[in-house]
Design an enzyme around this catalytic site. Structure first.
Site, PDB file in Angstrom:
ATOM      1  N   ASP A  56       0.849  -1.200   0.000  1.00 49.66           N
ATOM      2  CA  ASP A  56       0.000   0.000   0.000  1.00 49.66           C
ATOM      3  C   ASP A  56       0.885   1.251   0.000  1.00 49.66           C
ATOM      4  OD1 ASP A  56      -2.140   1.680   0.168  1.00 49.66           O
ATOM      5  OD2 ASP A  56      -2.803   1.025   2.149  1.00 49.66           O
TER       6      ASP A  56
ATOM      7  N   HIS B  83      -9.810  -1.345  -7.426  1.00 46.56           N
ATOM      8  CA  HIS B  83      -9.480  -0.194  -6.586  1.00 46.56           C
ATOM      9  C   HIS B  83      -8.551   0.768  -7.321  1.00 46.56           C
ATOM     10  CE1 HIS B  83      -8.920   2.104  -2.990  1.00 46.56           C
ATOM     11  NE2 HIS B  83      -7.615   1.883  -2.954  1.00 46.56           N
TER      12      HIS B  83
HETATM   13  C1  HEM Z   1      -9.979  -0.236   2.697  1.00 40.26           C
HETATM   14  C2  HEM Z   1      -9.160   0.774   2.624  1.00 40.26           C
HETATM   15  C3  HEM Z   1      -8.086   0.829   1.590  1.00 40.26           C
HETATM   16  C4  HEM Z   1      -7.103  -0.081   1.316  1.00 40.26           C
HETATM   17  C5  HEM Z   1      -6.817  -1.395   2.035  1.00 40.26           C
HETATM   18  C6  HEM Z   1      -6.347   0.438   0.200  1.00 40.26           C
HETATM   19  C7  HEM Z   1      -5.282  -0.207  -0.386  1.00 40.26           C
HETATM   20  C8  HEM Z   1      -4.649   0.192  -1.549  1.00 40.26           C
HETATM   21  C9  HEM Z   1      -3.644  -0.555  -2.249  1.00 40.26           C
HETATM   22  C10 HEM Z   1      -3.122  -1.917  -1.823  1.00 40.26           C
HETATM   23  C11 HEM Z   1      -3.271   0.172  -3.322  1.00 40.26           C
HETATM   24  C12 HEM Z   1      -2.237  -0.214  -4.408  1.00 40.26           C
HETATM   25  C13 HEM Z   1      -0.844   0.289  -4.162  1.00 40.26           C
HETATM   26  C14 HEM Z   1      -0.697   1.779  -4.074  1.00 40.26           C
HETATM   27  O1  HEM Z   1      -0.507   2.469  -5.076  1.00 40.26           O
HETATM   28  O2  HEM Z   1      -0.796   2.295  -2.973  1.00 40.26           O
HETATM   29  C15 HEM Z   1      -4.029   1.392  -3.279  1.00 40.26           C
HETATM   30  C16 HEM Z   1      -3.919   2.402  -4.202  1.00 40.26           C
HETATM   31  C17 HEM Z   1      -4.568   3.597  -4.123  1.00 40.26           C
HETATM   32  N1  HEM Z   1      -5.560   3.934  -3.202  1.00 40.26           N
HETATM   33 FE1  HEM Z   1      -6.256   2.763  -1.737  1.00 40.26          FE
HETATM   34  N2  HEM Z   1      -6.866   1.641  -0.162  1.00 40.26           N
HETATM   35  C18 HEM Z   1      -7.942   1.926   0.643  1.00 40.26           C
HETATM   36  C19 HEM Z   1      -8.755   3.032   0.600  1.00 40.26           C
HETATM   37  C20 HEM Z   1      -8.567   4.098  -0.242  1.00 40.26           C
HETATM   38  C21 HEM Z   1      -9.363   5.292  -0.251  1.00 40.26           C
HETATM   39  C22 HEM Z   1     -10.554   5.568   0.677  1.00 40.26           C
HETATM   40  C23 HEM Z   1      -8.825   6.121  -1.209  1.00 40.26           C
HETATM   41  C24 HEM Z   1      -9.225   7.506  -1.639  1.00 40.26           C
HETATM   42  C25 HEM Z   1     -10.274   8.184  -1.198  1.00 40.26           C
HETATM   43  C26 HEM Z   1      -7.703   5.430  -1.798  1.00 40.26           C
HETATM   44  C27 HEM Z   1      -6.895   5.946  -2.786  1.00 40.26           C
HETATM   45  C28 HEM Z   1      -5.924   5.226  -3.453  1.00 40.26           C
HETATM   46  C29 HEM Z   1      -5.126   5.776  -4.554  1.00 40.26           C
HETATM   47  C30 HEM Z   1      -5.171   7.196  -5.103  1.00 40.26           C
HETATM   48  C31 HEM Z   1      -4.290   4.741  -4.982  1.00 40.26           C
HETATM   49  C32 HEM Z   1      -3.270   4.795  -6.138  1.00 40.26           C
HETATM   50  C33 HEM Z   1      -3.963   4.507  -7.431  1.00 40.26           C
HETATM   51  C34 HEM Z   1      -2.980   4.536  -8.590  1.00 40.26           C
HETATM   52  O3  HEM Z   1      -2.478   5.630  -8.896  1.00 40.26           O
HETATM   53  O4  HEM Z   1      -2.709   3.464  -9.156  1.00 40.26           O
HETATM   54  N3  HEM Z   1      -7.576   4.214  -1.188  1.00 40.26           N
HETATM   55  N4  HEM Z   1      -4.867   1.384  -2.200  1.00 40.26           N
END
Ligand code: HEM
Length: 312
Positions: free
Chosen positions: A151, A224
């Protein structure tokens, strides 16, 4: 004012192994306001006192304030983008707003540093606030979320982080500040673990072991990663995330504390809309079938100069 000329809070502090998130409501007594203002002025000193004892511990603390208390606390108009947490209801999944006027985001390599600072801050705030949520987060192996995927990979790098997280000339009274949105998520681990690794990878949009983004042709539109990638005029709009796993295995609790910083609430809210309502509507984030948001708050993080002026 030039964003470089003033000192932001430690929004882009280096990634640490531990964190404490405190959300509190302001109590109505007349001296609450003075107590909070005095803490703001002294916060830098408290961080130095605790942090100096373990210089390699990278202790930092960010404080943010909600829309409902801004004018009452500071006697100045609110930052342009500060409003109550906007809820998103997709029918099946909902991003809910929960009470919270103050946010403290304490980070360090070691939990003892976070704990010591949190204890001092809570003591100083005394009867002025009621702590409504407190989460101790830990780094899980190689930056994994509790659901096993790395993450934070697509966070902005050092060259871009200020441009994506700090207010610039668009709101001159608050240049150098930042918006921060938090949500506490609880995971259905049994449901998640019942998926094959390949299915989980299609939920996140990246491979699990090596953390490689799935090819555009195979990445599902309800993954996601697909729903949180924002583009405006061909340019990607990023936010800065420092999510932390937390939980109590004995109680069956497995959680992610989501925290996102941005120059305006708009991109984070757009991501939430894409996740909860769906893009197009109905095509919601499959991660939500295994993750329930139980809190939601939006805060403004004023620059250090603003905090220190409160003691004058
Ligand atoms: C259950 C809660 C969440 C989990 C476990 C989670 C987990 C992850 C994981 C594993 C990634 C892929 C690796 C990375 O680029 O960080 C990711 C990407 C991302 N997440 Fe989450 N996330 C959660 C909630 C959220 C929320 C609420 C938002 C925004 C309001 C968010 C925004 C993003 C963004 C902007 C990316 C990068 C997307 C990209 O540019 O490829 N995440 N998240």
């Amino acid at each position: 004012m030039d964003a470089q000329a003033i000192e932001p809070q430690a929004v882009d502090s280096p990634v640490t192994r531990s964190a404490i998130f405190l959300v509190a409501t302001l109590n109505p007594e007349s001296d609450s306001r003075d107590t909070v203002r005095a803490l703001c002025d002294d916060l830098g000193g408290l961080v130095r006192s605790v942090g100096k004892r373990v210089p390699s511990g990278n202790l930092s603390c960010v404080i943010g304030f909600g829309a409902a208390v801004w004018e009452g606390l500071f006697g100045t108009p609110r930052p342009a983008g500060l409003h109550a947490f906007r809820e998103f209801d997709g029918g099946k999944h909902k991003a809910i707003a929960t009470p919270g006027d103050l946010l403290l985001h304490i980070r360090a390599e070691h939990m003892d540093l976070c704990f010591e600072l949190a204890a001092l801050v809570v003591k100083r705030l005394g009867q002025a606030v009621t702590v409504v949520d407190e989460v101790q987060g830990f780094r899980y192996f190689d930056m994994r979320s509790i659901i096993g995927f790395v993450d934070g990979t697509e966070n902005p790098g050092p060259r871009d982080v200020a441009r994506f997280t700090l207010v610039g000339d668009e709101d001159p009274a608050f240049t150098g500040g930042s918006y921060v949105l938090v949500q506490k998520y609880l995971h259905d681990m049994a449901g998640w673990e019942a998926l094959s690794t390949a299915e989980q990878e299609r939920v996140i949009g990246r491979t699990k072991l090596a953390d490689i983004e799935l090819d555009e042709s195979t990445k599902p539109s309800n993954s996601h990663s697909a729903l949180t990638t924002l583009e405006e005029g061909g340019q990607e709009i990023k936010i800065l995330r420092d999510n932390m796993p937390f939980g109590r295995p004995g109680a069956g609790e497995f959680g992610t504390f989501f925290i996102g910083y941005a120059r305006s609430p708009a991109p984070i809210e757009q991501m939430l809309e894409n996740m909860f309502v769906g893009k197009p509507p109905g095509n919601y984030d499959r991660l939500l079938d295994f993750s329930r948001a139980v809190t939601g708050g939006l805060f403004f993080v004023p620059p250090v100069d603003f905090l220190e002026s409160l003691g004058d």
